[in-house]
Design a protein around this motif. Sequence first.
Motif, PDB file in Angstrom:
ATOM      1  N   HIS A  55       0.841  -1.202   0.000  1.00  0.00           N
ATOM      2  CA  HIS A  55       0.000   0.000   0.000  1.00  0.00           C
ATOM      3  C   HIS A  55       0.876   1.252   0.000  1.00  0.00           C
ATOM      4  O   HIS A  55       0.603   2.202  -0.747  1.00  0.00           O
ATOM      5  CB  HIS A  55      -0.928  -0.016   1.221  1.00  0.00           C
ATOM      6  N   ALA A  56       1.931   1.234   0.815  1.00  0.00           N
ATOM      7  CA  ALA A  56       2.845   2.390   0.860  1.00  0.00           C
ATOM      8  C   ALA A  56       3.509   2.577  -0.499  1.00  0.00           C
ATOM      9  O   ALA A  56       3.658   3.711  -0.976  1.00  0.00           O
ATOM     10  CB  ALA A  56       3.888   2.186   1.959  1.00  0.00           C
ATOM     11  N   GLU A  58       2.291   1.686  -3.425  1.00  0.00           N
ATOM     12  CA  GLU A  58       1.283   2.190  -4.351  1.00  0.00           C
ATOM     13  C   GLU A  58       1.084   3.691  -4.151  1.00  0.00           C
ATOM     14  O   GLU A  58       0.943   4.437  -5.124  1.00  0.00           O
ATOM     15  CB  GLU A  58      -0.042   1.445  -4.150  1.00  0.00           C
ATOM     16  N   GLN A  59       1.078   4.131  -2.882  1.00  0.00           N
ATOM     17  CA  GLN A  59       0.930   5.568  -2.610  1.00  0.00           C
ATOM     18  C   GLN A  59       2.126   6.345  -3.164  1.00  0.00           C
ATOM     19  O   GLN A  59       1.952   7.412  -3.752  1.00  0.00           O
ATOM     20  CB  GLN A  59       0.793   5.817  -1.105  1.00  0.00           C
ATOM     21  N   ARG A  60       3.357   5.794  -2.973  1.00  0.00           N
ATOM     22  CA  ARG A  60       4.546   6.461  -3.519  1.00  0.00           C
ATOM     23  C   ARG A  60       4.459   6.544  -5.037  1.00  0.00           C
ATOM     24  O   ARG A  60       4.744   7.586  -5.638  1.00  0.00           O
ATOM     25  CB  ARG A  60       5.821   5.716  -3.110  1.00  0.00           C
ATOM     26  N   HIS A  62       1.790   6.538  -6.852  1.00  0.00           N
ATOM     27  CA  HIS A  62       0.746   7.510  -7.197  1.00  0.00           C
ATOM     28  C   HIS A  62       1.296   8.930  -7.109  1.00  0.00           C
ATOM     29  O   HIS A  62       1.081   9.741  -8.020  1.00  0.00           O
ATOM     30  CB  HIS A  62      -0.453   7.330  -6.266  1.00  0.00           C
ATOM     31  N   ARG A  63       2.021   9.220  -6.017  1.00  0.00           N
ATOM     32  CA  ARG A  63       2.619  10.557  -5.864  1.00  0.00           C
ATOM     33  C   ARG A  63       3.631  10.818  -6.976  1.00  0.00           C
ATOM     34  O   ARG A  63       3.684  11.922  -7.530  1.00  0.00           O
ATOM     35  CB  ARG A  63       3.287  10.698  -4.492  1.00  0.00           C
TER      36      ARG A  63
END
Length: 131
Positions: A55-56, A58-60, A62-63
Motif C-alpha cells: 500500500h505504501a 502504491e501511494q509512492r 501515485h505521488r
Amino acid sequence: LERTSRRWLHDNERISLALAECEREAQAATTHSDHLQHVIEDVSAEAQALRLEMHAMEQRQHRERENLQREKETQQKDKEKLAELQGELNKQKRMLDAAHREAEALGLKLTEANERIKRLQAAQDSSSSEL
C-alpha cells in the motif's frame, strides 16, 4: 471363567496400549496443531506487513505519477512560452533588420546630401571668387 478372565485381562491390556498410543498421537497432533497455529499467525503477520508495504509503495507510485504529470505540464508550458518567446525574438530580428536597411538607406541619402552640399559650396565658392 479363568480363561475368560485372562482373555479380558489380555483384551484390557491391548485396549490400554491402544488407548495410550491414541493419547500419544493426540498429544503429537495437538503439538503439531499448536505449531501450525503459530506458523499461520506468523504468516498472517508477514502477509499484513507485506500488504502495508505494498500500500505504501502504491501511494509512492501515485505521488510519483502526479509529480511526473505536473512536471510534464510544466515542461509543456515552458515549451509553449519558449515558442512564444522565439516568435517574439524573430519579430524583433525582422524589425532590427528593417531598421538596419532603413539606416543604410538614410546613410546613402546623407552621403548624397553631403556630396550635393559640397558641390553647392564649391559652386558658391567659385561664383564668389569670380565676383
